[in-house]
Design a protein around this motif. Structure first.
Motif, PDB file in Angstrom:
ATOM      1  N   SER A   7      48.938 -27.977 -67.525  1.00  0.00           N
ATOM      2  CA  SER A   7      50.003 -28.846 -68.012  1.00  0.00           C
ATOM      3  C   SER A   7      49.915 -30.263 -67.458  1.00  0.00           C
ATOM      4  O   SER A   7      50.373 -31.218 -68.091  1.00  0.00           O
ATOM      5  N   ASP A   8      49.324 -30.416 -66.268  1.00  0.00           N
ATOM      6  CA  ASP A   8      49.206 -31.736 -65.658  1.00  0.00           C
ATOM      7  C   ASP A   8      47.848 -32.376 -65.898  1.00  0.00           C
ATOM      8  O   ASP A   8      47.603 -33.495 -65.435  1.00  0.00           O
ATOM      9  N   SER A   9      46.971 -31.694 -66.600  1.00  0.00           N
ATOM     10  CA  SER A   9      45.614 -32.187 -66.814  1.00  0.00           C
ATOM     11  C   SER A   9      45.279 -32.105 -68.302  1.00  0.00           C
ATOM     12  O   SER A   9      44.932 -31.029 -68.798  1.00  0.00           O
ATOM     13  N   PRO A  10      45.381 -33.217 -69.041  1.00  0.00           N
ATOM     14  CA  PRO A  10      45.102 -33.192 -70.482  1.00  0.00           C
ATOM     15  C   PRO A  10      43.750 -32.597 -70.832  1.00  0.00           C
ATOM     16  O   PRO A  10      43.601 -31.901 -71.848  1.00  0.00           O
ATOM     17  N   MET A  11      42.741 -32.821 -69.990  1.00  0.00           N
ATOM     18  CA  MET A  11      41.407 -32.302 -70.273  1.00  0.00           C
ATOM     19  C   MET A  11      41.368 -30.776 -70.230  1.00  0.00           C
ATOM     20  O   MET A  11      40.510 -30.151 -70.868  1.00  0.00           O
ATOM     21  N   ARG A  12      42.303 -30.163 -69.501  1.00  0.00           N
ATOM     22  CA  ARG A  12      42.295 -28.712 -69.358  1.00  0.00           C
ATOM     23  C   ARG A  12      43.133 -27.995 -70.418  1.00  0.00           C
ATOM     24  O   ARG A  12      43.130 -26.768 -70.474  1.00  0.00           O
ATOM     25  N   ARG A  13      43.851 -28.734 -71.203  1.00  0.00           N
ATOM     26  CA  ARG A  13      44.693 -28.112 -72.220  1.00  0.00           C
ATOM     27  C   ARG A  13      43.844 -27.388 -73.256  1.00  0.00           C
ATOM     28  O   ARG A  13      42.843 -27.890 -73.715  1.00  0.00           O
ATOM     29  N   GLY A  14      44.277 -26.195 -73.566  1.00  0.00           N
ATOM     30  CA  GLY A  14      43.532 -25.369 -74.510  1.00  0.00           C
ATOM     31  C   GLY A  14      42.560 -24.422 -73.840  1.00  0.00           C
ATOM     32  O   GLY A  14      41.976 -23.551 -74.501  1.00  0.00           O
ATOM     33  N   LEU A  15      42.375 -24.560 -72.526  1.00  0.00           N
ATOM     34  CA  LEU A  15      41.486 -23.679 -71.772  1.00  0.00           C
ATOM     35  C   LEU A  15      42.302 -22.560 -71.115  1.00  0.00           C
ATOM     36  O   LEU A  15      43.509 -22.696 -70.915  1.00  0.00           O
ATOM     37  N   PRO A  16      41.658 -21.456 -70.767  1.00  0.00           N
ATOM     38  CA  PRO A  16      42.380 -20.369 -70.095  1.00  0.00           C
ATOM     39  C   PRO A  16      43.030 -20.862 -68.799  1.00  0.00           C
ATOM     40  O   PRO A  16      42.469 -21.683 -68.071  1.00  0.00           O
ATOM     41  N   GLU A  17      44.204 -20.352 -68.527  1.00  0.00           N
ATOM     42  CA  GLU A  17      44.925 -20.729 -67.311  1.00  0.00           C
ATOM     43  C   GLU A  17      44.198 -20.218 -66.067  1.00  0.00           C
ATOM     44  O   GLU A  17      43.662 -19.106 -66.061  1.00  0.00           O
ATOM     45  N   VAL A  18      44.154 -21.051 -65.031  1.00  0.00           N
ATOM     46  CA  VAL A  18      43.653 -20.605 -63.731  1.00  0.00           C
ATOM     47  C   VAL A  18      44.848 -19.931 -63.055  1.00  0.00           C
ATOM     48  O   VAL A  18      45.774 -20.604 -62.604  1.00  0.00           O
ATOM     49  N   ARG A  19      44.829 -18.613 -63.004  1.00  0.00           N
ATOM     50  CA  ARG A  19      46.011 -17.882 -62.536  1.00  0.00           C
ATOM     51  C   ARG A  19      46.223 -18.019 -61.031  1.00  0.00           C
ATOM     52  O   ARG A  19      45.269 -18.116 -60.262  1.00  0.00           O
ATOM     53  N   SER A  20      47.493 -18.023 -60.645  1.00  0.00           N
ATOM     54  CA  SER A  20      47.805 -18.035 -59.223  1.00  0.00           C
ATOM     55  C   SER A  20      47.378 -16.703 -58.618  1.00  0.00           C
ATOM     56  O   SER A  20      47.361 -15.672 -59.293  1.00  0.00           O
ATOM     57  N   GLY A  28      34.389 -24.339 -65.869  1.00  0.00           N
ATOM     58  CA  GLY A  28      33.758 -23.774 -67.056  1.00  0.00           C
ATOM     59  C   GLY A  28      34.590 -23.951 -68.320  1.00  0.00           C
ATOM     60  O   GLY A  28      35.805 -24.149 -68.273  1.00  0.00           O
ATOM     61  N   VAL A  29      33.915 -23.892 -69.463  1.00  0.00           N
ATOM     62  CA  VAL A  29      34.570 -23.908 -70.776  1.00  0.00           C
ATOM     63  C   VAL A  29      34.053 -22.693 -71.535  1.00  0.00           C
ATOM     64  O   VAL A  29      32.898 -22.665 -71.966  1.00  0.00           O
ATOM     65  N   PRO A  30      34.863 -21.640 -71.687  1.00  0.00           N
ATOM     66  CA  PRO A  30      34.383 -20.428 -72.366  1.00  0.00           C
ATOM     67  C   PRO A  30      34.097 -20.685 -73.846  1.00  0.00           C
ATOM     68  O   PRO A  30      34.734 -21.527 -74.487  1.00  0.00           O
ATOM     69  N   SER A  31      33.127 -19.965 -74.356  1.00  0.00           N
ATOM     70  CA  SER A  31      32.741 -20.151 -75.760  1.00  0.00           C
ATOM     71  C   SER A  31      33.897 -19.826 -76.703  1.00  0.00           C
ATOM     72  O   SER A  31      33.971 -20.372 -77.809  1.00  0.00           O
ATOM     73  N   SER A  32      34.816 -18.949 -76.262  1.00  0.00           N
ATOM     74  CA  SER A  32      35.952 -18.591 -77.113  1.00  0.00           C
ATOM     75  C   SER A  32      36.918 -19.753 -77.301  1.00  0.00           C
ATOM     76  O   SER A  32      37.670 -19.798 -78.285  1.00  0.00           O
ATOM     77  N   ALA A  33      36.906 -20.713 -76.368  1.00  0.00           N
ATOM     78  CA  ALA A  33      37.811 -21.867 -76.461  1.00  0.00           C
ATOM     79  C   ALA A  33      37.102 -23.113 -76.981  1.00  0.00           C
ATOM     80  O   ALA A  33      37.741 -24.003 -77.560  1.00  0.00           O
ATOM     81  N   GLY A  37      35.522 -25.830 -79.049  1.00  0.00           N
ATOM     82  CA  GLY A  37      35.582 -26.191 -80.458  1.00  0.00           C
ATOM     83  C   GLY A  37      36.765 -25.622 -81.200  1.00  0.00           C
ATOM     84  O   GLY A  37      36.938 -25.913 -82.392  1.00  0.00           O
ATOM     85  N   SER A  38      37.593 -24.801 -80.553  1.00  0.00           N
ATOM     86  CA  SER A  38      38.759 -24.243 -81.227  1.00  0.00           C
ATOM     87  C   SER A  38      40.039 -24.702 -80.527  1.00  0.00           C
ATOM     88  O   SER A  38      40.679 -25.656 -80.956  1.00  0.00           O
ATOM     89  N   THR A  39      40.418 -24.048 -79.442  1.00  0.00           N
ATOM     90  CA  THR A  39      41.604 -24.481 -78.703  1.00  0.00           C
ATOM     91  C   THR A  39      41.323 -25.697 -77.836  1.00  0.00           C
ATOM     92  O   THR A  39      42.241 -26.391 -77.400  1.00  0.00           O
ATOM     93  N   SER A  40      40.041 -25.952 -77.539  1.00  0.00           N
ATOM     94  CA  SER A  40      39.645 -27.123 -76.751  1.00  0.00           C
ATOM     95  C   SER A  40      38.519 -27.853 -77.470  1.00  0.00           C
ATOM     96  O   SER A  40      37.619 -27.219 -78.025  1.00  0.00           O
ATOM     97  N   PRO A  41      38.542 -29.201 -77.466  1.00  0.00           N
ATOM     98  CA  PRO A  41      37.476 -29.959 -78.120  1.00  0.00           C
ATOM     99  C   PRO A  41      36.187 -30.002 -77.304  1.00  0.00           C
ATOM    100  O   PRO A  41      35.162 -30.497 -77.793  1.00  0.00           O
ATOM    101  N   LEU A  42      36.222 -29.480 -76.076  1.00  0.00           N
ATOM    102  CA  LEU A  42      35.055 -29.543 -75.207  1.00  0.00           C
ATOM    103  C   LEU A  42      33.998 -28.515 -75.599  1.00  0.00           C
ATOM    104  O   LEU A  42      34.327 -27.442 -76.121  1.00  0.00           O
TER     105      LEU A  42
END
Length: 304
Positions: A144-157, A227-232, A234-239
């Motif tokens: 939520s605080d990092s626009p570049m990370r939006r659309g990627l899986p959450e880094v869980r606590s 990392g940027v998973p292949s599932s994200a 080009g779909s949920t993330s532009p990276l």
């Protein structure tokens, strides 16, 4: 959460808290050298009562409470800035301690950001060596605080367990290392940090510390944070998809200054720089591989 490469770390070198009554005490973040003065006692002097000796050796409750203002990258490799005002506190009884990382430093366990935070215990200690274990909560990163990370899986606590050791090479030079592991299996992986520090008394009330460090991580940690998973991709993330490998991911350097304003009040300031390495630097999430951070703080300490 901002993942700053242990900046405040050892970049953050390991340093010794300065108190006005003991200006010459020096040592490592995890390994303090303690100088003691011996007094000559006449042979016919009566021995101290057993009850008095027992009271002298009984652990006391120490605490520190203060606040720290800081500025750092919004995440490791990010181009934005994050500003914060956060508490710095610690409670210590004997070999057990509950604290924030900077609270641990203000308590008297070195200036470095790598001081163990959370719940910790000293397992072994001598004049030059110290070994400790700790548990702390890793808050993760929901993006939520990092626009570049939006659309990627959450880094869980998660909950991290850490084992750290420090050794004083000389009264001013020290080395340290620590390894931490996600113990809940929430993709937090394993981290290894190493540092070399130099600390010296600038005056009776002021201690200056320099340090350099290096941080390593396993594949799981780097996948979660860089990392940027292949599932994200080009779909949920532009990276584009990116799968980092284990290895060295950051080096850092910094300087800290601690000033004893009075018997109980202490001020702390520091600046650090870190640089991502290897696959962490090559990650599409990395916009600025070099990050800078600074912090200043003030705290009340009793009763060390």
């Amino acid at each position: 959460m901002s993942v700053v490469a242990w900046v405040c770390c050892g970049a953050s070198a390991v340093a010794q808290t300065v108190v006005a009554e003991a200006p010459d005490a020096v040592g490592a973040t995890s390994a303090k050298g303690v100088a003691t003065a011996a007094s000559a006692v006449p042979q016919d002097a009566a021995p101290a009562p057993a009850s008095a000796a027992s009271a002298a050796s009984k652990p006391t409750l120490n605490y520190v409470l203060g606040g720290i203002v800081g500025s750092s990258p919004d995440y490791a490799g990010g181009a934005g800035r994050s500003y914060s005002l956060r508490p710095a506190w610690a409670l210590e009884y004997g070999r057990f301690r509950l604290s924030t990382s900077r609270g641990s430093a203000l308590m008297g366990h070195g200036l470095a950001g790598r001081s163990d935070s959370g719940a910790s215990a000293t397992l072994a200690q001598s004049d030059r060596f110290a070994l400790s274990a700790s548990l702390r909560i890793d808050q993760g990163d929901d993006g939520s605080d990092s626009p570049m990370r939006r659309g990627l899986p959450e880094v869980r606590s998660t909950l991290r367990a850490r084992l750290s050791a420090g050794y004083a090479l000389t009264p001013r030079w020290s080395v340290g290392a620590g390894v931490s592991q996600d113990v809940l299996g929430r993709d937090g992986g394993m981290l290894l940090s190493t540092n070399l520090g130099y600390s010296f008394p600038y005056s009776e009330q002021t201690r200056v510390s320099f340090g350099v460090g290096a941080s390593f991580a396993d594949r799981q940690y780097l996948r979660s944070h860089f990392g940027v998973p292949s599932s994200a991709a080009g779909s949920t993330s532009p990276l584009p998809a990116f799968d980092p490998k284990a290895g060295l991911y950051s080096v850092d350097a910094g300087v800290d200054v601690m000033v004893a304003l009075s018997r109980h009040w202490v001020a702390l300031g520091g600046v650090r720089v870190s640089q991502l390495q290897g696959d962490a630097r090559r990650s599409p999430l990395t916009v600025q591989p070099v990050g800078y951070s600074a912090s200043v703080g003030l705290a009340y300490r009793c009763c060390r």
